[in-house]
Structures are given as C-alpha cells and as structure tokens.
Write a protein that holds these residues in place. Structure first.
Motif, PDB file in Angstrom:
ATOM      1  N   ARG A  43      34.588  36.532  26.245  1.00  0.00           N
ATOM      2  CA  ARG A  43      35.538  35.854  27.214  1.00  0.00           C
ATOM      3  C   ARG A  43      36.677  36.698  28.000  1.00  0.00           C
ATOM      4  N   VAL A  44      37.070  37.878  27.662  1.00  0.00           N
ATOM      5  CA  VAL A  44      37.864  39.009  28.558  1.00  0.00           C
ATOM      6  C   VAL A  44      37.100  39.178  29.808  1.00  0.00           C
ATOM      7  N   LYS A  45      35.734  39.595  29.563  1.00  0.00           N
ATOM      8  CA  LYS A  45      34.778  39.690  30.822  1.00  0.00           C
ATOM      9  C   LYS A  45      34.581  38.557  31.770  1.00  0.00           C
ATOM     10  N   GLU A  46      34.724  37.429  31.018  1.00  0.00           N
ATOM     11  CA  GLU A  46      34.447  36.086  31.992  1.00  0.00           C
ATOM     12  C   GLU A  46      35.712  36.055  32.777  1.00  0.00           C
ATOM     13  N   LEU A  47      37.053  36.331  32.249  1.00  0.00           N
ATOM     14  CA  LEU A  47      38.325  36.044  32.853  1.00  0.00           C
ATOM     15  C   LEU A  47      38.600  37.238  33.909  1.00  0.00           C
ATOM     16  N   ARG A  48      38.270  38.494  33.434  1.00  0.00           N
ATOM     17  CA  ARG A  48      38.114  39.746  34.399  1.00  0.00           C
ATOM     18  C   ARG A  48      37.361  39.531  35.687  1.00  0.00           C
ATOM     19  N   VAL A  49      36.265  39.094  35.461  1.00  0.00           N
ATOM     20  CA  VAL A  49      35.351  38.719  36.494  1.00  0.00           C
ATOM     21  C   VAL A  49      35.841  37.513  37.278  1.00  0.00           C
ATOM     22  N   GLU A  50      36.490  36.413  36.966  1.00  0.00           N
ATOM     23  CA  GLU A  50      37.156  35.377  37.595  1.00  0.00           C
ATOM     24  C   GLU A  50      38.432  35.834  38.551  1.00  0.00           C
ATOM     25  N   LYS A  51      39.121  36.844  37.922  1.00  0.00           N
ATOM     26  CA  LYS A  51      40.387  37.529  38.840  1.00  0.00           C
ATOM     27  C   LYS A  51      40.042  38.579  39.433  1.00  0.00           C
ATOM     28  N   GLY A  52      38.778  38.894  39.585  1.00  0.00           N
ATOM     29  CA  GLY A  52      38.201  39.963  40.704  1.00  0.00           C
ATOM     30  C   GLY A  52      38.872  41.370  40.144  1.00  0.00           C
ATOM     31  N   ILE A  53      38.816  41.668  38.697  1.00  0.00           N
ATOM     32  CA  ILE A  53      39.247  43.047  38.193  1.00  0.00           C
ATOM     33  C   ILE A  53      38.015  43.563  37.915  1.00  0.00           C
ATOM     34  N   SER A  54      37.891  44.830  38.363  1.00  0.00           N
ATOM     35  CA  SER A  54      36.703  45.772  37.866  1.00  0.00           C
ATOM     36  C   SER A  54      37.160  46.331  36.615  1.00  0.00           C
ATOM     37  N   GLN A  55      36.116  46.760  35.982  1.00  0.00           N
ATOM     38  CA  GLN A  55      36.169  47.549  34.450  1.00  0.00           C
ATOM     39  C   GLN A  55      37.178  48.643  34.695  1.00  0.00           C
ATOM     40  N   ALA A  56      37.275  49.452  35.634  1.00  0.00           N
ATOM     41  CA  ALA A  56      38.006  50.398  36.089  1.00  0.00           C
ATOM     42  C   ALA A  56      39.501  50.150  36.114  1.00  0.00           C
ATOM     43  N   GLN A  57      39.750  48.924  37.007  1.00  0.00           N
ATOM     44  CA  GLN A  57      41.149  48.600  37.020  1.00  0.00           C
ATOM     45  C   GLN A  57      41.602  47.803  35.681  1.00  0.00           C
ATOM     46  N   LEU A  58      40.770  47.391  34.913  1.00  0.00           N
ATOM     47  CA  LEU A  58      41.233  46.761  33.556  1.00  0.00           C
ATOM     48  C   LEU A  58      41.800  47.924  32.552  1.00  0.00           C
ATOM     49  N   ALA A  59      40.789  49.012  32.589  1.00  0.00           N
ATOM     50  CA  ALA A  59      41.058  50.319  31.922  1.00  0.00           C
ATOM     51  C   ALA A  59      42.324  50.715  32.120  1.00  0.00           C
ATOM     52  N   HIS A  60      42.401  50.885  33.409  1.00  0.00           N
ATOM     53  CA  HIS A  60      43.918  51.354  34.097  1.00  0.00           C
ATOM     54  C   HIS A  60      45.052  50.545  33.579  1.00  0.00           C
ATOM     55  N   LEU A  61      44.804  49.231  33.497  1.00  0.00           N
ATOM     56  CA  LEU A  61      45.947  48.386  33.234  1.00  0.00           C
ATOM     57  C   LEU A  61      46.121  48.760  31.570  1.00  0.00           C
TER      58      LEU A  61
END
Length: 104
Positions: A43-61
């Motif tokens: 679910r997090v992956k789905e929302l992350r992709v929908e919002k255009g957030i990369s794995q690296a950006q999510l890690a930083h956040l």
C-alpha cells in the motif's frame, strides 16, 4: 504467495475505465512478514508511486538510509516498516492510518 483481485469499473456515461487496485500484492511472502506487513508495504509503495515519490525521497522523509525502502519493498528481504514509521508514513503520504492498513 499472496495475490489479490483487481476490480475494473467502467463509467457508463463516459466509457472510461477506472482501475481500482484493491491491493497490489502478488509477491512471494517475505520471510517473517505477516499478511498485515505485506499489505502495508504494498500500500505504501502504491501511494508512493501515485505521488511521484522515489524510494530515495521517501527514505529521506522517514529519516532512514537510502537503501532501506528498497529492502522493505523487496520480496526477498526481511526489512519491514514499524509502528513508529506508520506515523511518519501517514504524514508523508498525506493519508490516514486507515488508508495504510487492511480493512477489518
């Protein structure tokens, strides 16, 4: 293996297809991961992709290492999100806990 259904709805007025993914999870079960863990990860992956957030950006956040999200999203790795991250995930992805967890 956990697989879920994909429901396809058609708006009869416009003829436009709306693909409603119940859960994008057709992955080999992660070692030591519960069904709830797997649901949350996908679910997090789905929302992350929908919002255009990369794995690296999510890690930083989330204040974790750059490769951590990749390890979490890998079906072969033991890494998963914890309760402390759930709070941050909801904030970063601008959603509620209910949006991240499986329906009861």
């Amino acid at each position: 293996m956990i697989c879920t259904n994909i429901q396809i709805f058609t708006d009869t007025r416009s003829g436009v297809f709306d693909f409603n993914l119940i859960l994008i999870a057709c992955m080999v079960k992660k070692p030591h991961a519960s069904d709830v863990d797997i649901y949350l990860i996908e679910r997090v992956k789905e929302l992350r992709v929908e919002k255009g957030i990369s794995q690296a950006q999510l890690a930083h956040l989330l204040d974790v290492s750059t490769g951590y999200i990749g390890h979490v999203e890998s079906s072969k790795d033991r890494a998963k999100y914890n309760l402390n991250m759930l709070v941050k995930l909801a904030k970063v992805l601008e959603c509620t806990y209910d949006d991240l967890l499986p329906p009861v």
